[in-house]
Design an enzyme around this catalytic site. Sequence first.
Site, PDB file in Angstrom:
ATOM      1  N   GLU A 142      -0.504 -44.871   8.607  1.00 34.77           N
ATOM      2  CA  GLU A 142      -0.812 -44.903  10.045  1.00 34.77           C
ATOM      3  C   GLU A 142      -0.357 -46.210  10.703  1.00 34.77           C
ATOM      4  O   GLU A 142      -0.045 -47.190  10.011  1.00 34.77           O
ATOM      5  CB  GLU A 142      -2.317 -44.709  10.277  1.00 34.77           C
ATOM      6  CG  GLU A 142      -3.177 -45.806   9.672  1.00 34.77           C
ATOM      7  CD  GLU A 142      -4.516 -46.003  10.381  1.00 34.77           C
ATOM      8  OE1 GLU A 142      -4.535 -46.122  11.616  1.00 34.77           O
ATOM      9  OE2 GLU A 142      -5.536 -46.066   9.678  1.00 34.77           O
TER      10      GLU A 142
ATOM     11  N   LYS B  13      -3.677 -46.972  21.550  1.00 37.12           N
ATOM     12  CA  LYS B  13      -4.246 -46.376  20.337  1.00 37.12           C
ATOM     13  C   LYS B  13      -4.245 -44.870  20.554  1.00 37.12           C
ATOM     14  O   LYS B  13      -4.916 -44.371  21.459  1.00 37.12           O
ATOM     15  CB  LYS B  13      -5.671 -46.924  20.143  1.00 37.12           C
ATOM     16  CG  LYS B  13      -6.445 -46.275  19.027  1.00 37.12           C
ATOM     17  CD  LYS B  13      -7.823 -46.943  18.913  1.00 37.12           C
ATOM     18  CE  LYS B  13      -8.809 -46.036  18.211  1.00 37.12           C
ATOM     19  NZ  LYS B  13     -10.173 -46.595  18.219  1.00 37.12           N
TER      20      LYS B  13
ATOM     21  N   VAL C 217      -5.938 -42.296  12.352  1.00 33.88           N
ATOM     22  CA  VAL C 217      -5.985 -41.373  11.208  1.00 33.88           C
ATOM     23  C   VAL C 217      -5.779 -39.940  11.701  1.00 33.88           C
ATOM     24  O   VAL C 217      -4.966 -39.189  11.145  1.00 33.88           O
ATOM     25  CB  VAL C 217      -7.307 -41.526  10.433  1.00 33.88           C
ATOM     26  CG1 VAL C 217      -7.493 -40.385   9.438  1.00 33.88           C
ATOM     27  CG2 VAL C 217      -7.344 -42.875   9.720  1.00 33.88           C
TER      28      VAL C 217
ATOM     29  N   ASP D 236     -20.718 -40.753  19.989  1.00 37.01           N
ATOM     30  CA  ASP D 236     -19.476 -41.359  19.496  1.00 37.01           C
ATOM     31  C   ASP D 236     -19.221 -40.951  18.048  1.00 37.01           C
ATOM     32  O   ASP D 236     -19.751 -41.532  17.100  1.00 37.01           O
ATOM     33  CB  ASP D 236     -19.512 -42.892  19.631  1.00 37.01           C
ATOM     34  CG  ASP D 236     -18.147 -43.513  19.355  1.00 37.01           C
ATOM     35  OD1 ASP D 236     -17.247 -42.796  18.871  1.00 37.01           O
ATOM     36  OD2 ASP D 236     -17.976 -44.714  19.642  1.00 37.01           O
TER      37      ASP D 236
ATOM     38  N   SER E 145     -15.883 -40.073  15.676  1.00 38.80           N
ATOM     39  CA  SER E 145     -14.426 -40.183  15.675  1.00 38.80           C
ATOM     40  C   SER E 145     -13.746 -38.817  15.558  1.00 38.80           C
ATOM     41  O   SER E 145     -14.181 -37.955  14.787  1.00 38.80           O
ATOM     42  CB  SER E 145     -13.968 -41.055  14.520  1.00 38.80           C
ATOM     43  OG  SER E 145     -12.552 -41.077  14.464  1.00 38.80           O
ATOM     44  N   ALA E 146     -12.646 -38.669  16.304  1.00 36.08           N
ATOM     45  CA  ALA E 146     -11.824 -37.453  16.198  1.00 36.08           C
ATOM     46  C   ALA E 146     -11.222 -37.329  14.798  1.00 36.08           C
ATOM     47  O   ALA E 146     -10.765 -36.248  14.418  1.00 36.08           O
ATOM     48  CB  ALA E 146     -10.719 -37.486  17.248  1.00 36.08           C
ATOM     49  N   ASP E 147     -11.233 -38.416  14.021  1.00 40.55           N
ATOM     50  CA  ASP E 147     -10.736 -38.339  12.638  1.00 40.55           C
ATOM     51  C   ASP E 147     -11.490 -37.271  11.846  1.00 40.55           C
ATOM     52  O   ASP E 147     -10.911 -36.600  10.983  1.00 40.55           O
ATOM     53  CB  ASP E 147     -10.923 -39.675  11.900  1.00 40.55           C
ATOM     54  CG  ASP E 147     -10.053 -40.792  12.456  1.00 40.55           C
ATOM     55  OD1 ASP E 147      -9.198 -40.527  13.322  1.00 40.55           O
ATOM     56  OD2 ASP E 147     -10.251 -41.949  12.013  1.00 40.55           O
TER      57      ASP E 147
ATOM     58  N   LYS F 167     -16.712 -47.128   6.364  1.00 38.42           N
ATOM     59  CA  LYS F 167     -17.030 -48.513   6.714  1.00 38.42           C
ATOM     60  C   LYS F 167     -18.461 -48.672   7.210  1.00 38.42           C
ATOM     61  O   LYS F 167     -18.968 -47.843   7.966  1.00 38.42           O
ATOM     62  CB  LYS F 167     -16.052 -48.959   7.786  1.00 38.42           C
ATOM     63  CG  LYS F 167     -16.256 -50.372   8.195  1.00 38.42           C
ATOM     64  CD  LYS F 167     -15.165 -50.822   9.085  1.00 38.42           C
ATOM     65  CE  LYS F 167     -14.023 -51.307   8.240  1.00 38.42           C
ATOM     66  NZ  LYS F 167     -12.791 -51.285   8.968  1.00 38.42           N
TER      67      LYS F 167
HETATM   68  N1  PSU Z   1     -11.095 -48.415  10.256  1.00 36.18           N
HETATM   69  C1  PSU Z   1     -10.497 -49.506   9.739  1.00 36.18           C
HETATM   70  N2  PSU Z   1      -9.333 -49.947  10.269  1.00 36.18           N
HETATM   71  C2  PSU Z   1      -8.725 -49.281  11.284  1.00 36.18           C
HETATM   72  C3  PSU Z   1      -9.349 -48.103  11.803  1.00 36.18           C
HETATM   73  C4  PSU Z   1     -10.527 -47.709  11.259  1.00 36.18           C
HETATM   74  O1  PSU Z   1     -11.015 -50.121   8.837  1.00 36.18           O
HETATM   75  O2  PSU Z   1      -7.662 -49.718  11.741  1.00 36.18           O
HETATM   76  C5  PSU Z   1      -8.653 -47.314  12.868  1.00 36.18           C
HETATM   77  C6  PSU Z   1      -7.983 -46.068  12.266  1.00 36.18           C
HETATM   78  O3  PSU Z   1      -6.751 -45.861  12.913  1.00 36.18           O
HETATM   79  C7  PSU Z   1      -8.944 -44.958  12.627  1.00 36.18           C
HETATM   80  C8  PSU Z   1      -9.437 -45.431  13.976  1.00 36.18           C
HETATM   81  O4  PSU Z   1      -8.363 -43.690  12.694  1.00 36.18           O
HETATM   82  O5  PSU Z   1      -9.602 -46.835  13.808  1.00 36.18           O
HETATM   83  C9  PSU Z   1     -10.733 -44.778  14.360  1.00 36.18           C
HETATM   84  O6  PSU Z   1     -11.006 -45.069  15.684  1.00 36.18           O
HETATM   85  P1  PSU Z   1     -12.168 -44.248  16.446  1.00 36.18           P
HETATM   86  O7  PSU Z   1     -13.429 -44.666  15.769  1.00 36.18           O
HETATM   87  O8  PSU Z   1     -12.075 -44.729  17.864  1.00 36.18           O
HETATM   88  O9  PSU Z   1     -11.846 -42.806  16.294  1.00 36.18           O
HETATM   89 MN    MN Z   2     -15.133 -43.085  19.063  1.00 36.07          MN
END
Ligand code: PSU
Ligand code: MN
Length: 302
Positions: free
Chosen positions: A25, A87, A107, A139, A141-143, A160
Amino acid sequence: MKNYLDITAEIQEALATNKPVVALESTIISHGMPYPQNKETALQVEQIVRDNGAIPATIALIDGKIKIGLSSDEMEFLAKSGEKVVKASRRDIPYLLSQKITGATTVAATMIAADLAGIRVFATGGIGGVHRGASQTFDISADLQELANTNVAVVCAGIKAILDLELTLEYLETFGVPVLGYKTEELPAFYTQKSGFKVNYKMNNPTEIARLLQTKWDLGLKGGAIIANPIPKHQELDYDIMHDAINKALAEEQKLGIKGKASTPFLLGKVKELTAGTSLVSNIALVYNNAKLAAAIACEMA
Ligand code: PSU
Ligand code: MN
């Protein structure tokens, strides 16, 4: 599709001849680490994938195309621009491509791109998950939805500790995403091997993982899998120092009213600052460790 995908000749050839390829990524480059460590890490990750017998495919949105495989100039641009680059998650892809705006893929977006190109294994550091307080903020994540729907296996260092691990595991269970531990029964928590939570299944080697993925997809069970690979012991952060830093980062985030897509990059940056950069050293080490395992799994699958 050809109008949107721009795959390097090397990766095209590899995919056509069933050679192992590992997706990588780019949000981790632009938003996950500072310059110049981000660029050095991105290049070294590609080298580790190669040293372990697979072809790296770092992914980003550039000039209206989903680029699979980046030049060193493109890597440098993403690394130097940092948070000035957008992003890009699933919802952002159509806007950024149609407006020809550069986007660093999360991701979720990297999984989409990998799937379109036919790459089944992806290495990163950490995935997004259910944030603490999500019952109020929503909140999530879309992941996680991408893992539920898109056939790409994600090698990461667990979930994490800035997130709500318990709710993230519940969400993944609901959506049928297997959480596999590489040589561990305990879910790793990114900076540490321990989290206090269990993975669904312990996997002993890349062959077992490749067989599980093949079985899942042979059966038409759509979606990905999480391969949680613990950070090497000597590169772990101290558990108490990490928790203290995370709690401070979360308190500051709340005070500043930071929300939405800005949340994860803010928390990552804050934790790095509060640990005087030692979290960054751990972060880089675990990404390298994941690249090596992902390459081994990709080799088994090929
Ligand atoms: N966790 C990490 N490093 C990162 C990310 C997450 O330790 O760089 C990044 C990844 O690209 C992940 C994104 O897909 O943050 C998730 O963001 P959000 O929570 O806004 O979906
Ligand atoms: Mn989010």
